[in-house]
Design an enzyme around this catalytic site. Structure first.
Site, PDB file in Angstrom:
ATOM      1  N   GLU A  57      24.301 -59.266 -74.475  1.00  0.00           N
ATOM      2  CA  GLU A  57      23.940 -59.297 -73.094  1.00  0.00           C
ATOM      3  C   GLU A  57      22.302 -60.202 -73.622  1.00  0.00           C
ATOM      4  OE1 GLU A  57      23.490 -55.305 -71.079  1.00  0.00           O
ATOM      5  OE2 GLU A  57      21.806 -56.010 -69.941  1.00  0.00           O
ATOM      6  N   GLU A  80      21.410 -46.881 -66.577  1.00  0.00           N
ATOM      7  CA  GLU A  80      20.515 -47.891 -66.918  1.00  0.00           C
ATOM      8  C   GLU A  80      19.365 -47.905 -65.761  1.00  0.00           C
ATOM      9  OE1 GLU A  80      22.671 -50.817 -69.326  1.00  0.00           O
ATOM     10  OE2 GLU A  80      20.638 -51.471 -69.233  1.00  0.00           O
ATOM     11  N   LYS A  82      14.901 -44.215 -71.511  1.00  0.00           N
ATOM     12  CA  LYS A  82      15.318 -45.166 -71.509  1.00  0.00           C
ATOM     13  C   LYS A  82      14.136 -46.493 -71.638  1.00  0.00           C
ATOM     14  CE  LYS A  82      16.948 -49.084 -68.413  1.00  0.00           C
ATOM     15  NZ  LYS A  82      17.098 -49.637 -67.518  1.00  0.00           N
ATOM     16  N   GLU A 105      15.013 -60.847 -60.310  1.00  0.00           N
ATOM     17  CA  GLU A 105      14.313 -59.627 -59.773  1.00  0.00           C
ATOM     18  C   GLU A 105      13.085 -59.790 -59.331  1.00  0.00           C
ATOM     19  OE1 GLU A 105      15.085 -57.138 -63.537  1.00  0.00           O
ATOM     20  OE2 GLU A 105      13.465 -55.834 -62.374  1.00  0.00           O
TER      21      GLU A 105
HETATM   22  C1  LIG Z   1      14.365 -57.053 -69.715  1.00  0.00           C
HETATM   23  C2  LIG Z   1      15.744 -58.182 -68.481  1.00  0.00           C
HETATM   24  O1  LIG Z   1      16.035 -57.850 -68.185  1.00  0.00           O
HETATM   25  C3  LIG Z   1      16.686 -56.611 -67.397  1.00  0.00           C
HETATM   26  C4  LIG Z   1      17.242 -55.796 -67.504  1.00  0.00           C
HETATM   27  C5  LIG Z   1      18.726 -55.771 -67.295  1.00  0.00           C
HETATM   28  C6  LIG Z   1      19.949 -54.942 -68.393  1.00  0.00           C
HETATM   29  O2  LIG Z   1      19.606 -54.359 -69.170  1.00  0.00           O
HETATM   30  O3  LIG Z   1      20.901 -54.555 -67.677  1.00  0.00           O
HETATM   31  C7  LIG Z   1      18.659 -56.362 -66.264  1.00  0.00           C
HETATM   32  C8  LIG Z   1      18.051 -56.682 -65.468  1.00  0.00           C
HETATM   33  C9  LIG Z   1      16.592 -56.215 -65.758  1.00  0.00           C
HETATM   34  O4  LIG Z   1      16.005 -55.797 -65.000  1.00  0.00           O
HETATM   35  C10 LIG Z   1      15.445 -59.534 -69.118  1.00  0.00           C
HETATM   36  O5  LIG Z   1      16.589 -60.033 -68.536  1.00  0.00           O
HETATM   37  O6  LIG Z   1      14.863 -59.910 -70.859  1.00  0.00           O
HETATM   38 MG   LIG Z   2      21.567 -53.603 -69.353  1.00  0.00          MG
END
Ligand SMILES: C=C(O[C@@H]1C=C(C(=O)O)C=C[C@H]1O)C(=O)O
Ligand SMILES: [Mg+2]
Length: 470
Positions: free
Chosen positions: A450, A315, A222, A271
């Site tokens: 996303e 993930e 990842k 987080e």
């Molecule tokens: C890297 C980020 O978020 C991270 C990535 C995530 C994902 O890919 O699902 C979810 C939460 C965070 O751990 C961000 O918001 O920039």
């Molecule tokens: Mg994601």
């Protein structure tokens, strides 16, 4: 039986002044109760004397809020290795701390953070933030749910200072606290039109494809790839107004500002990296994302979809595995649920696994931060492989984005979150950051969507949402 004599504040100051004369670095703190005041107003009131030297921290549901004003002392590091964490801790321990024993003084705290990757080449915009930078605020407003608000005044005693001078300084500062408590936020100006720029979109999409290929080839499991957008305005960006919006709209996140001269690093991250409260350690695995529904019913359907989605579960699983293993070295009685739950913010929902344990005697908060950062939620797995891929692929500099930010006290307590959903604002411009966890089945277009969801909290706060036509 040991009986401790209660000292008057003047006697405490006399001891501190003596120590300072001998060359010892000394902090004296005094905590005073204050009337109920809105933390945002307190923050705004400090602008007159301490603009560029303010810090704001509000935990989810406003359980704990801390607002710092004035750089009483700065501990920073340019160390380009993991030694930066230890360096900050060693410097903080070097100070002898006296608290006013005549009241419930909780002692001084440090607020600050670290860069994401100390090996990335220097960057002009992020230069003031260093590889690690912590501030001891001269004034610290503290709000805890169910308790009366307090302000802790912290003072570093100068080597040639007298008791009378130190005492007079405390009296003067107590007057300023009164002024801080009468603060009111003025109505923010309507933001001037923005120009919004997305950078390297095509390259970013191509880098996702490249990363998925490397993952399928077995080079890594990842990697988290991020991108940035910039906002340029004709007038200075209203950071205080943005903070107000984050406080109201992002209640399940840590809302923060770290001012540094003319720059402000601001955001609302859901987080938690690690919290220590009386030996109790709490961390959180947050990875895997889906949008919010427009009705309760749709929201629940999406929630179920996320809980069953193999790509998102993958993930997430890497994050749980790594955090669990890292915490086993620092905790006993580690508790970790078998499967994830859901964490919701205004704009997205995430897979969420809380992990808790009891701190080993030989571990500290910054030890844990050092061993956790970067988790596979921000870096990837294996860690080193992912970090070199990020270094190579991402054209931008992350600075403090996705890195540990937070606070620590003198008793080993404190809390760190990872600085996502964030923006670096400097005068008329802001850079906003968002990233996604890439695994073998990632689809570039969906990952791009996303990142757009993850940019929304800051875009909304800065008033740039209406310019988002991407
Ligand atoms: C890297 C980020 O978020 C991270 C990535 C995530 C994902 O890919 O699902 C979810 C939460 C965070 O751990 C961000 O918001 O920039
Ligand atoms: Mg994601």
């Amino acid at each position: 039986m040991i009986t401790t004599m209660r000292k008057t504040f003047r006697e405490t100051l006399a001891l501190a002044v003596d120590d300072a004369k001998q060359g010892q670095q000394v902090i004296v703190s005094r905590t005073i109760p204050v009337p109920h005041i809105n933390p945002l107003h307190f923050f705004a009131a400090a602008e007159d004397l301490y603009s560029g030297e303010r810090t704001f921290w509000m935990s989810p549901n406003s359980d704990e809020t801390m607002v710092g004003a004035g750089n009483e002392w700065i501990i920073d590091t340019a160390e380009q290795s993991n030694a930066r964490f230890t360096e900050i801790e060693t410097e903080w321990k070097r100070f002898k701390k006296y608290t006013d024993s005549s009241n419930s003084d909780k002692g001084p705290i440090l607020m600050g953070g670290f860069s994401f990757d100390p090996f990335k080449n220097e960057n002009h915009l992020w230069e003031p933030y260093k590889e690690g930078r912590f501030v001891l605020p001269s004034f610290l407003g503290v709000w805890k749910k169910g308790q009366k608000p307090e302000v802790t005044i912290a003072k570093v005693i100068l080597p040639n200072e007298t008791v009378e001078e130190a005492e007079a300084d405390f009296t003067e500062r107590a007057l300023y606290v009164k002024k801080l408590c009468r603060g009111k936020i003025t109505a923010g100006s309507t933001p001037a039109p923005f120009e919004m720029n997305e950078h390297h979109t095509e390259e970013w999409l191509a880098s996702i494809t490249k990363a998925t290929e490397s993952i399928r080839n077995g080079e890594l499991d990842k990697v988290v790839l991020a991108r940035d957008i910039t906002l340029d305005s004709e007038t200075p960006i209203d950071v205080q107004g943005a903070l107000k919006t984050l406080i109201n709209e992002q209640q399940s996140s840590f809302r923060f500002i770290f001012e540094n001269g003319s720059s402000s690093f601001i955001g609302a991250t859901p987080e938690r990296l690690v919290q220590i409260k009386d030996q109790h350690v709490r961390s959180a695995c947050l990875a895997g994302t889906i949008k919010r529904g427009s009705s309760d019913k749709e929201d629940q359907l999406l929630e179920r979809e996320l809980l069953e989605d193999q790509k998102n579960l993958e993930e997430h699983a890497y994050v749980v595995k790594m955090i669990r293993e890292a915490l086993l070295n620092h905790c006993s009685d580690l508790q970790c649920p078998n499967g994830p739950g859901i964490y919701k913010t205004k704009n997205v929902q995430h897979l969420y696994t809380p992990i808790e344990g009891v701190l080993n005697n030989q571990s500290s908060l910054l030890d844990i931060v050092k061993h956790l950062h970067p988790t596979p939620a921000l870096g990837g797995l294996p860690q080193e492989k992912a970090m070199s891929m990020i270094r190579e692929i991402e054209p931008m500099h992350r600075g403090w984005y996705a890195a540990p930010i937070g606070w620590l006290d003198t008793e080993g307590n404190g809390e760190f979150a990872v600085a996502i959903r964030s923006s670096l604002v400097k005068e008329n411009s802001a850079v906003l950051y968002a990233g996604c966890g890439i695994v073998k089945d990632s689809n570039p277009k969906m990952e791009y969507e996303e990142t757009k969801m993850k940019l929304r909290p800051m875009l909304s706060a800065l008033g740039g949402l209406k310019y988002d036509r991407t």
